[in-house]
Scaffold this active site. Structure first.
Site, PDB file in Angstrom:
ATOM      1  N   GLN A   1       8.360  -4.994  -5.144  1.00 45.84           N
ATOM      2  CA  GLN A   1       7.385  -4.817  -6.227  1.00 45.84           C
ATOM      3  C   GLN A   1       7.865  -3.767  -7.229  1.00 45.84           C
ATOM      4  O   GLN A   1       8.290  -2.680  -6.859  1.00 45.84           O
ATOM      5  CB  GLN A   1       6.025  -4.400  -5.676  1.00 45.84           C
ATOM      6  CG  GLN A   1       4.950  -4.359  -6.757  1.00 45.84           C
ATOM      7  CD  GLN A   1       3.588  -3.982  -6.226  1.00 45.84           C
ATOM      8  OE1 GLN A   1       3.304  -2.805  -6.062  1.00 45.84           O
ATOM      9  NE2 GLN A   1       2.758  -4.979  -5.953  1.00 45.84           N
TER      10      GLN A   1
ATOM     11  N   CYS B   1      -2.479  -1.356  -9.569  1.00 45.91           N
ATOM     12  CA  CYS B   1      -2.682  -0.022  -9.004  1.00 45.91           C
ATOM     13  C   CYS B   1      -3.712   0.756  -9.827  1.00 45.91           C
ATOM     14  O   CYS B   1      -3.563   0.912 -11.040  1.00 45.91           O
ATOM     15  CB  CYS B   1      -1.370   0.745  -8.967  1.00 45.91           C
ATOM     16  SG  CYS B   1      -1.547   2.385  -8.226  1.00 45.91           S
TER      17      CYS B   1
ATOM     18  N   HIS C   1      -6.713  -8.882  -6.931  1.00 41.84           N
ATOM     19  CA  HIS C   1      -7.620  -7.979  -6.227  1.00 41.84           C
ATOM     20  C   HIS C   1      -8.937  -8.063  -6.993  1.00 41.84           C
ATOM     21  O   HIS C   1      -9.031  -7.590  -8.128  1.00 41.84           O
ATOM     22  CB  HIS C   1      -7.066  -6.563  -6.230  1.00 41.84           C
ATOM     23  CG  HIS C   1      -7.895  -5.605  -5.442  1.00 41.84           C
ATOM     24  ND1 HIS C   1      -7.354  -4.601  -4.691  1.00 41.84           N
ATOM     25  CD2 HIS C   1      -9.236  -5.502  -5.268  1.00 41.84           C
ATOM     26  CE1 HIS C   1      -8.319  -3.913  -4.100  1.00 41.84           C
ATOM     27  NE2 HIS C   1      -9.481  -4.450  -4.444  1.00 41.84           N
TER      28      HIS C   1
ATOM     29  N   MET D   1       0.866  -1.183   0.000  1.00 36.64           N
ATOM     30  CA  MET D   1       0.000   0.000   0.000  1.00 36.64           C
ATOM     31  C   MET D   1       0.896   1.223   0.000  1.00 36.64           C
ATOM     32  O   MET D   1       1.550   1.520   1.007  1.00 36.64           O
ATOM     33  CB  MET D   1      -0.943  -0.011   1.207  1.00 36.64           C
ATOM     34  CG  MET D   1      -1.963  -1.141   1.169  1.00 36.64           C
ATOM     35  SD  MET D   1      -3.063  -1.165   2.629  1.00 36.64           S
ATOM     36  CE  MET D   1      -3.919   0.400   2.436  1.00 36.64           C
ATOM     37  N   GLU D   2       0.936   1.914  -1.124  1.00 37.29           N
ATOM     38  CA  GLU D   2       1.858   3.027  -1.295  1.00 37.29           C
ATOM     39  C   GLU D   2       1.605   4.112  -0.250  1.00 37.29           C
ATOM     40  O   GLU D   2       0.471   4.546  -0.043  1.00 37.29           O
ATOM     41  CB  GLU D   2       1.727   3.625  -2.694  1.00 37.29           C
ATOM     42  CG  GLU D   2       2.783   4.686  -2.970  1.00 37.29           C
ATOM     43  CD  GLU D   2       2.545   5.449  -4.255  1.00 37.29           C
ATOM     44  OE1 GLU D   2       3.442   6.196  -4.655  1.00 37.29           O
ATOM     45  OE2 GLU D   2       1.456   5.293  -4.846  1.00 37.29           O
TER      46      GLU D   2
END
Length: 326
Positions: free
Chosen positions: A68, A98, A168, A8-9
């Site tokens: 990643q 993303c 996801h 999670m950026e």
């Protein structure tokens, strides 16, 4: 069953990875993405996002961390993957999931799912660039606007030699709106011979059980749920082993908050030192109403000497409440 901490950026950095893995239940972490454009990045870029590279590629409690990469061109992705492998990464993850507009406009993340053939070229290039024993995993969504190309992307990734696929279970257009369409993960299981990992809308032990039943995936990836409930992985793992444990109390959480804040002090400019703590409190208030109160008390504070006393007072208050209840 394996439980993997999603990237999670700007939220889950190495400090948060250390904290969450120390609570147990997690089998692997993935870093925030390293953006790859058209050149080979220096080692310091990878080590900044994955300082665990200097510790055998693992968190302090020994949980492996995969690096990643995010980019749209096979050659630079492959070249940088080789650099990451040389630095001792335990695995490389490719981000096709993303949904951020700025990322998609820069030819990265979920926008590439509109081109399954390019997805395949990127995965193939990375796979060929690193040692055969090094895992190359991939994260996708069901699609960009819709899931019409989902099967094409899944099969492209499988034929390109990926080690695992995390899904996801929403499209880019869906964003983070519920529900997650776990049944699509079950379809991917039919099309692939590699492990499929289900991700999305896993907030509780009950959600994890339903996800595993519907997706037919024994392995799960946890994202926002692990921030809202830091012990979620431990709760899921213990329930799966039929050895349930008690969830963390607010007193436990306040002790973690203080430890986390002290661990982040050296990593941030004095003016911004409270930002990671405040961001975590926003997630925590989903399950702990006391977190909302604490957030309101510190949200305008910026300096260590102003924030730290509030955390200590909250910890002392929670301890007193526990003693009174006993």
């Amino acid at each position: 069953m394996r439980l993997i901490l999603a990237p999670m950026e700007g939220v889950i950095d190495h400090t948060m990875r250390n904290l969450l893995t120390s609570l147990g239940g997690l089998d692997r972490c993935v870093t925030e993405f390293v953006r790859i454009n058209d050149r080979l990045l220096p080692s310091r870029v990878f080590k900044r996002l994955c300082p665990e590279l200097d510790s055998g590629g693992r968190t302090a409690t020994g949980v492996p961390v995969y690096v990643q990469l995010l980019g749209g061109r096979p050659e630079p992705m492959a070249e940088n993957a080789a650099r990451v492998a040389e630095l001792g990464a335990l695995g490389i993850d490719i981000n096709f999931g993303c949904p951020a507009k700025t990322v998609n406009r820069s030819d990265g993340g979920s926008i590439i799912l509109r081109e399954p053939e390019r997805v395949q070229r990127i995965v193939e290039a990375v796979r060929k660039a690193v040692p055969s024993e090094l895992p190359v995993t991939v994260k996708i969504r069901l699609g960009y606007e819709d899931p019409l190309l989902f099967k094409d992307n899944v099969q492209a990734i499988g034929s390109a030699g990926a080690s695992e696929l995390a899904i996801h279970a929403r499209t880019k257009k869906d964003g983070y709106r519920p529900p997650a369409y776990w049944d699509h993960c079950a379809l991917a299981q039919e099309w692939l011979s590699i492990p499929v990992i289900a991700n999305g809308e896993i907030w509780s032990v009950e959600d994890a059980k339903r996800c595993r039943e519907i997706s037919r995936c024994p392995d799960l990836m946890l994202g926002r749920g692990a921030l809202c409930r830091p012990d979620l992985a431990r709760l899921i793992a213990s329930a799966s082993a039929d050895q349930p444990v008690n969830p963390l109390s607010w007193q436990d959480i306040t002790a973690l908050l203080l430890d986390f804040f002290e661990a982040t002090i050296e990593n941030y400019d004095a003016h911004y030192v409270g930002n990671p703590l405040k961001q975590w409190l926003v997630y925590l208030r989903t399950y702990y109403p006391q977190a909302a109160v604490l957030f309101e008390n510190i949200k305008r504070l910026r300096h260590v000497d102003d924030i730290q006393p509030h955390l200590q007072q909250e910890l002392d208050r929670s301890r007193c409440s526990t003693l009174s209840a006993a």
